[in-house]
Design an enzyme around this catalytic site. Structure first.
Site, PDB file in Angstrom:
ATOM      1  N   ASP A  12       0.854  -1.189   0.000  1.00  0.00           N
ATOM      2  CA  ASP A  12       0.000   0.000   0.000  1.00  0.00           C
ATOM      3  C   ASP A  12       0.889   1.238   0.000  1.00  0.00           C
ATOM      4  O   ASP A  12       1.855   1.304   0.771  1.00  0.00           O
ATOM      5  CB  ASP A  12      -0.878  -0.047   1.256  1.00  0.00           C
ATOM      6  CG  ASP A  12      -1.782   1.165   1.381  1.00  0.00           C
ATOM      7  OD1 ASP A  12      -1.990   1.859   0.369  1.00  0.00           O
ATOM      8  OD2 ASP A  12      -2.295   1.393   2.497  1.00  0.00           O
ATOM      9  N   ASN A  14      -0.733   4.533  -0.182  1.00  0.00           N
ATOM     10  CA  ASN A  14      -1.502   5.734   0.183  1.00  0.00           C
ATOM     11  C   ASN A  14      -2.298   5.581   1.483  1.00  0.00           C
ATOM     12  O   ASN A  14      -3.231   6.336   1.742  1.00  0.00           O
ATOM     13  CB  ASN A  14      -2.429   6.145  -0.963  1.00  0.00           C
ATOM     14  CG  ASN A  14      -3.467   5.079  -1.282  1.00  0.00           C
ATOM     15  OD1 ASN A  14      -3.399   3.981  -0.723  1.00  0.00           O
ATOM     16  ND2 ASN A  14      -4.407   5.378  -2.147  1.00  0.00           N
ATOM     17  N   ASP A  16      -4.473   3.379   2.711  1.00  0.00           N
ATOM     18  CA  ASP A  16      -5.877   2.956   2.834  1.00  0.00           C
ATOM     19  C   ASP A  16      -6.000   1.471   3.182  1.00  0.00           C
ATOM     20  O   ASP A  16      -7.096   0.912   3.181  1.00  0.00           O
ATOM     21  CB  ASP A  16      -6.669   3.286   1.558  1.00  0.00           C
ATOM     22  CG  ASP A  16      -6.133   2.565   0.332  1.00  0.00           C
ATOM     23  OD1 ASP A  16      -5.166   1.785   0.469  1.00  0.00           O
ATOM     24  OD2 ASP A  16      -6.680   2.776  -0.767  1.00  0.00           O
ATOM     25  N   ASP A  20      -1.518  -1.103  -3.974  1.00  0.00           N
ATOM     26  CA  ASP A  20      -1.782  -0.319  -5.186  1.00  0.00           C
ATOM     27  C   ASP A  20      -0.568  -0.353  -6.119  1.00  0.00           C
ATOM     28  O   ASP A  20       0.472  -0.933  -5.785  1.00  0.00           O
ATOM     29  CB  ASP A  20      -2.160   1.126  -4.815  1.00  0.00           C
ATOM     30  CG  ASP A  20      -1.214   1.718  -3.786  1.00  0.00           C
ATOM     31  OD1 ASP A  20       0.004   1.600  -4.000  1.00  0.00           O
ATOM     32  OD2 ASP A  20      -1.691   2.271  -2.761  1.00  0.00           O
ATOM     33  N   ASP A 191      -8.291 -15.404 -17.613  1.00  0.00           N
ATOM     34  CA  ASP A 191      -9.113 -15.944 -16.536  1.00  0.00           C
ATOM     35  C   ASP A 191     -10.130 -16.952 -17.085  1.00  0.00           C
ATOM     36  O   ASP A 191     -10.774 -16.708 -18.109  1.00  0.00           O
ATOM     37  CB  ASP A 191      -9.855 -14.769 -15.869  1.00  0.00           C
ATOM     38  CG  ASP A 191     -10.594 -15.175 -14.608  1.00  0.00           C
ATOM     39  OD1 ASP A 191      -9.929 -15.577 -13.645  1.00  0.00           O
ATOM     40  OD2 ASP A 191     -11.838 -15.082 -14.599  1.00  0.00           O
ATOM     41  N   GLU A 254      -5.901 -19.824 -17.933  1.00  0.00           N
ATOM     42  CA  GLU A 254      -6.367 -20.569 -16.772  1.00  0.00           C
ATOM     43  C   GLU A 254      -7.337 -21.640 -17.268  1.00  0.00           C
ATOM     44  O   GLU A 254      -8.407 -21.318 -17.790  1.00  0.00           O
ATOM     45  CB  GLU A 254      -7.074 -19.665 -15.753  1.00  0.00           C
ATOM     46  CG  GLU A 254      -7.383 -20.430 -14.464  1.00  0.00           C
ATOM     47  CD  GLU A 254      -8.426 -19.781 -13.563  1.00  0.00           C
ATOM     48  OE1 GLU A 254      -8.579 -20.233 -12.420  1.00  0.00           O
ATOM     49  OE2 GLU A 254      -9.111 -18.843 -14.004  1.00  0.00           O
TER      50      GLU A 254
END
Ligand code: GLC
Length: 508
Positions: A12, A14, A16, A20, A191, A254
């Site tokens: 992280d 930032n 939160d 990110d 996916d 996948e």
């Protein structure tokens, strides 16, 4: 060698509590120091996060939680500057129910995008159009009161399936690939590729004779008609043709199917498929030398001419390998993953040997677990944040992370393991360096030498790998000079100590 990053849980930047893109950029030294070739990012696109990004609401942008397109471009540049490749996660089977395409589709039966998804009238008794079950439990059909029809969703109801038989869907989704390839990405992990086509007419699936409720409702029927239809191979060929026009690009599919069906996803000369249909068999095979040997030999034998193998021991969906086989055997598993023939995919955190984590009931986030509680299907256990050091929240974030850390993060973190020559991290780096330096380990042929109840031993060209899959000492089937042991103390000639794996130069 591919390294999978689960962006919510890597770093992280930032405050939160959620990882990110700028955070990933900050931690690229760790990735580069491992010695991997490519990074695959689980989805980073705008999403309501019902399935943590596998419900995409816009394929051509970045979710504000992760950053923006400028942050993406910066990350891509930083990845390339380190000589690494970047793969994105392409989710073609379904969108989010908040995608503008679906909002239009559900607006009315006459909407031009109605046919972009799979809509059907209720059965004569008002029930679902057929007996298909969702992979996340419950029916695959959701009734839309506004238009009086059901729509199909192989996963959550928030993930309506696209209708790949519609040429406009095909064109729009190929544009998505073009968008990211034009931006410079090096390929995609695709996916649930095998789900994209359903049998025409959507006939019922046959009941599964081996169904037990504890497996989850997904297994109530066999997915004979709801997945893996012949048309998928033409589509995979289109993806491949598109990727190939950009030069050296990689497609990983996948595909969770038995080996004979899996192999079809390599395609043929006339219609090439993906480069690497994911091979999940190390996740599914009992951790027993003979069973693993049989599986590896059968997989190798089933590969089509020119088909390059690949191996996986962890992902954001599977239980952690160290939780499944134990901490000592996780080191043996790492040696196996990184010495078998083919491209390995390493999931973030497995290089630290993260094992069991405690997710208190009020912190469960995985929708699969929340929908079918008590079956042990939870995926949060593999998605906990990367523990970087011993500082607050393990250096992952300044705020409480979205999922708890591994219980032992104070000692099991990157900084601690970097200082410990016997750590899993150092073992992983050493194995990757050997793979890079020794052609035998990257390109050499595979030959099974020996498998019994305890020991698995194979050759990679002129080198030998001997793995003790038990906690008791065993005879080493091959004499030789050790190059590397998974244990911290020096190799003892002629034997494999409990939970030891070795790479040997055999005596002639
Ligand atoms: C894949 C993803 C999984 C997701 C599912 C639906 O299996 O790996 O996390 O829930 O697809 O998109």
């Amino acid at each position: 060698m591919i390294y999978q990053i689960y962006p919510r849980s890597f770093q992280d930047s930032n405050g939160d509590g959620v990882g990110d893109l700028a955070g990933i950029a900050r931690r690229l030294d760790h990735v580069a120091a491992l010695g991997v070739d490519a990074v695959w990012l689980s989805p980073i696109f705008p999403s309501p996060m019902a399935d943590f990004g596998y419900d995409v609401a816009d394929y051509c942008d970045i979710d504000p939680l992760f950053g923006d397109l400028a942050a993406f471009d910066a990350l891509l540049e930083a990845v390339h500057a380190r000589g690494l490749k970047l793969l994105l996660d392409y989710v073609p089977n379904h969108t989010s129910d908040q995608h503008p395409w679906f909002k239009e589709s559900r607006a009315s039966r006459e909407n031009p995008k109605r046919d972009w998804y799979v809509w059907r009238d209720p059965a004569p008794d008002g029930g679902t159009p057929n007996n298909w079950t969702s992979d996340m439990g419950g029916s695959s059909w959701e009734f839309d009161a506004g238009t009086g029809q059901f729509y199909l969703h192989a996963f959550l109801r928030e993930q309506p399936d696209l209708n790949w038989r519609n040429p406009q869907v095909r064109a729009a989704m190929l544009d998505v690939l073009r968008f990211w390839l034009d931006r410079g990405v090096d390929g995609f992990r695709i996916d649930v590729l095998w789900h994209c086509f359903k049998a025409a007419g959507l006939p019922d699936n046959p009941p599964n004779p081996d169904y037990r409720p504890e497996l989850g409702e997904k297994f109530a029927v066999l997915q004979t008609n709801s997945a893996n239809q012949p048309e998928i191979h033409q589509l995979a060929a289109e993806f491949r043709t598109m990727a190939d026009t950009y030069g050296e690009r990689l497609l990983v599919g996948e595909v969770c199917l038995p080996v004979p069906s899996l192999m079809q996803y390599y395609g043929s000369d006339a219609a090439p498929g993906v480069h690497l249909p994911f091979n999940f068999q190390l996740l599914d095979t009992p951790w027993q030398a003979r069973a693993l040997a049989d599986m590896i030999v059968a997989y190798e034998a089933a590969l089509p001419p020119g088909g390059w193998p690949n191996w996986v021991i962890g992902s954001h969906d599977a239980p952690r390998i160290a939780a499944r086989v134990g901490e000592a055997q996780a080191r043996v598993a790492m040696m196996m993953l990184l010495t078998l023939r083919g491209t390995p995919t390493l999931y973030q955190g497995d290089e630290l040997g993260i094992g069991k984590v405690t997710i208190p009931p009020d912190r469960v986030r995985d929708p699969q677990d929340l929908r079918q509680p008590g079956l042990g299907l939870g995926r949060d256990r593999s998605r906990t944040p990367m523990p970087w050091d011993g500082s607050t929240h393990a250096g992952f974030s300044e705020a409480e992370p979205w999922l708890p850390l591994n219980d032992d993060w104070h000692t099991r973190n990157v900084a601690t393991q970097e200082r410990d020559p016997g750590s899993m991290l150092v073992l992983t780096r050493t194995l990757l360096r050997l793979r890079r330096d020794l052609a035998a380990l990257s390109l050499g042929g595979f030959r099974l030498i020996h498998a019994d109840d305890a020991v698995l031993c194979y050759a990679r060209a002129e080198l030998v790998v001997a793995l003790n899959l038990t906690g008791e000492a065993q005879d080493c089937p091959v004499a030789g000079t050790p190059l590397l042991s998974t244990l911290r103390t020096p190799f003892i000639a002629g034997m494999l100590r409990p939970d030891e794996g070795v790479i040997l130069i055999p005596e002639l």
